[in-house]
Design a protein around this motif. Sequence first.
Motif, PDB file in Angstrom:
ATOM      1  N   THR A  20      23.734  22.500  60.701  1.00 25.73           N
ATOM      2  CA  THR A  20      25.198  22.626  60.731  1.00 25.73           C
ATOM      3  C   THR A  20      25.828  21.781  61.830  1.00 25.73           C
ATOM      4  OG1 THR A  20      25.260  24.517  62.267  1.00 25.73           O
ATOM      5  CG2 THR A  20      24.981  25.005  59.923  1.00 25.73           C
ATOM      6  N   ILE A  21      25.021  21.389  62.824  1.00 27.97           N
ATOM      7  CA  ILE A  21      25.554  20.640  63.958  1.00 27.97           C
ATOM      8  C   ILE A  21      25.442  19.137  63.739  1.00 27.97           C
ATOM      9  CG2 ILE A  21      25.265  20.152  66.435  1.00 27.97           C
ATOM     10  CD1 ILE A  21      24.195  23.024  66.718  1.00 27.97           C
ATOM     11  N   ALA A  22      24.320  18.715  63.144  1.00 31.18           N
ATOM     12  CA  ALA A  22      24.038  17.286  63.086  1.00 31.18           C
ATOM     13  C   ALA A  22      23.454  16.895  61.733  1.00 31.18           C
ATOM     14  CB  ALA A  22      23.061  16.915  64.192  1.00 31.18           C
ATOM     15  N   ASP A  23      23.551  15.610  61.437  1.00 26.00           N
ATOM     16  CA  ASP A  23      22.902  15.042  60.262  1.00 26.00           C
ATOM     17  C   ASP A  23      21.455  14.791  60.661  1.00 26.00           C
ATOM     18  OD1 ASP A  23      22.100  13.729  58.037  1.00 26.00           O
ATOM     19  OD2 ASP A  23      23.325  11.936  58.335  1.00 26.00           O
ATOM     20  N   VAL A  24      20.574  15.673  60.220  1.00 28.41           N
ATOM     21  CA  VAL A  24      19.207  15.648  60.711  1.00 28.41           C
ATOM     22  C   VAL A  24      18.258  16.095  59.613  1.00 28.41           C
ATOM     23  CG1 VAL A  24      19.298  18.032  61.556  1.00 28.41           C
ATOM     24  CG2 VAL A  24      17.715  16.406  62.625  1.00 28.41           C
ATOM     25  N   LEU A 297      23.798  20.245  72.159  1.00 26.41           N
ATOM     26  CA  LEU A 297      24.020  19.311  71.058  1.00 26.41           C
ATOM     27  C   LEU A 297      25.380  19.549  70.405  1.00 26.41           C
ATOM     28  CD1 LEU A 297      22.878  17.052  69.289  1.00 26.41           C
ATOM     29  CD2 LEU A 297      21.823  18.811  67.850  1.00 26.41           C
ATOM     30  N   ALA A 298      25.747  20.820  70.247  1.00 31.72           N
ATOM     31  CA  ALA A 298      27.050  21.153  69.665  1.00 31.72           C
ATOM     32  C   ALA A 298      28.188  20.674  70.557  1.00 31.72           C
ATOM     33  CB  ALA A 298      27.153  22.656  69.433  1.00 31.72           C
ATOM     34  N   ARG A 299      28.041  20.812  71.869  1.00 33.78           N
ATOM     35  CA  ARG A 299      29.061  20.321  72.782  1.00 33.78           C
ATOM     36  C   ARG A 299      29.212  18.805  72.659  1.00 33.78           C
ATOM     37  NH1 ARG A 299      31.041  23.528  76.721  1.00 33.78           N
ATOM     38  NH2 ARG A 299      31.481  21.733  78.043  1.00 33.78           N
ATOM     39  N   HIS A 300      28.095  18.114  72.599  1.00 28.04           N
ATOM     40  CA  HIS A 300      28.149  16.656  72.457  1.00 28.04           C
ATOM     41  C   HIS A 300      28.836  16.266  71.149  1.00 28.04           C
ATOM     42  CE1 HIS A 300      26.906  12.483  73.045  1.00 28.04           C
ATOM     43  NE2 HIS A 300      26.514  12.487  71.767  1.00 28.04           N
ATOM     44  N   ALA A 301      28.536  17.009  70.082  1.00 29.53           N
ATOM     45  CA  ALA A 301      29.151  16.707  68.780  1.00 29.53           C
ATOM     46  C   ALA A 301      30.663  16.875  68.812  1.00 29.53           C
ATOM     47  CB  ALA A 301      28.543  17.600  67.703  1.00 29.53           C
ATOM     48  N   HIS A 302      31.161  17.752  69.694  1.00 25.95           N
ATOM     49  CA  HIS A 302      32.601  17.981  69.816  1.00 25.95           C
ATOM     50  C   HIS A 302      33.221  17.183  70.961  1.00 25.95           C
ATOM     51  CE1 HIS A 302      31.548  21.501  67.307  1.00 25.95           C
ATOM     52  NE2 HIS A 302      32.783  21.383  66.860  1.00 25.95           N
ATOM     53  N   GLY A 303      32.468  16.254  71.502  1.00 29.36           N
ATOM     54  CA  GLY A 303      33.013  15.405  72.550  1.00 29.36           C
ATOM     55  C   GLY A 303      33.125  16.057  73.906  1.00 29.36           C
ATOM     56  N   LEU A 304      32.380  17.144  74.116  1.00 27.94           N
ATOM     57  CA  LEU A 304      32.433  17.868  75.384  1.00 27.94           C
ATOM     58  C   LEU A 304      31.247  17.481  76.269  1.00 27.94           C
ATOM     59  CD1 LEU A 304      33.317  21.401  73.962  1.00 27.94           C
ATOM     60  CD2 LEU A 304      34.883  19.773  75.065  1.00 27.94           C
ATOM     61  N   PRO A 305      31.402  17.560  77.586  1.00 26.80           N
ATOM     62  CA  PRO A 305      30.282  17.239  78.473  1.00 26.80           C
ATOM     63  C   PRO A 305      29.208  18.315  78.411  1.00 26.80           C
ATOM     64  CG  PRO A 305      32.127  18.078  79.746  1.00 26.80           C
ATOM     65  CD  PRO A 305      32.635  17.913  78.342  1.00 26.80           C
TER      66      PRO A 305
END
Length: 319
Positions: A20-24, A297-305
């Motif tokens: 649900t978080i990434a294309d993997v 990983l979810a934070r990175h996907a949403h542009g968060l540090p």
Amino acid sequence: MDPRVAARLINAPLRERLRTIADVQPAHVVSDFTGVELAHTEVLFTSWGCPPVTAEVLARAPRLRAIVHAAGTVKELVTDACWRRGIAVSSAAAANAEPVAEYTLAAILFSGKRVMDIARAYRHFPAADDWAARFPGLGNYRRTVGVVGASRIGRRVIELLRPFTLDVLVSDPYLDEELPGARRVDLDELLASSDIVTLHAPALPETHHMIDAARLASMPDGATLINTARAALVDQEALIAELASGRLYAVLDLTQPEVLPASSPLHDLPNVLVTPHIAGSLGGELARMADLALDELARHAHGLPFIHPVDPTTLARSA
């Protein structure tokens, strides 16, 4: 990561969350970058067994922006080329620290209660009614515990010790602040003053055999040395000599070599508990690391540090 690690680390619920978080492709696990297509890779999700991310690997991964490591140290996989490229790196070291700190807490409390001694003596003195007389100093009330290394794990151990009535000392050359629940002292004072000493320093040239024969000799009679950090911190031959005399106790989760041969005297000494590097994340505890990594990983996907970023400026002196 090592495919065997992936099988234990990423269970079915975590696999679905990852999708649900990434294309993997969760079933696509590699432990060697040779021949692997990386042109469209934006994030590497790594763990134990990941090979170094070298300049050559980065050249084949022009879109790579982050490495999310579902384990502790990243020293073996993150190269200088990653930092030069500006790759953001996160580590689950905070999650892996928890079971190590829990193991250490248990070892501290069992050591103060003289569990190893009493468990052995019970067979020969089943009707004994005064164990405290047989083992003077038994008990944890007002015992002094020395924490060597204000690392992530060392600090967590100090936190876990707060509910107990113990005097806690801490020593770390990089510590420039007072930690709640612990008094800062130098290493030699800590060793000479502590009933129980627990090691949480990294393996660096300057920490190699920092606990040598002279420092072991400075520890009080009956003191316990706990090592869940790195075997190289202790001069093992000097420790064996002290243990063979019966003067000190030890709880060792790391030895040199790591797979201790059956002929080692450490197996037979009655004042030693040796475990095979089990303090860190094992079994169900692996999910804690995976959960933290997926949060990152979810934070990175949403542009968060990242909440748990790796700082390259302090990496050299960390575990």
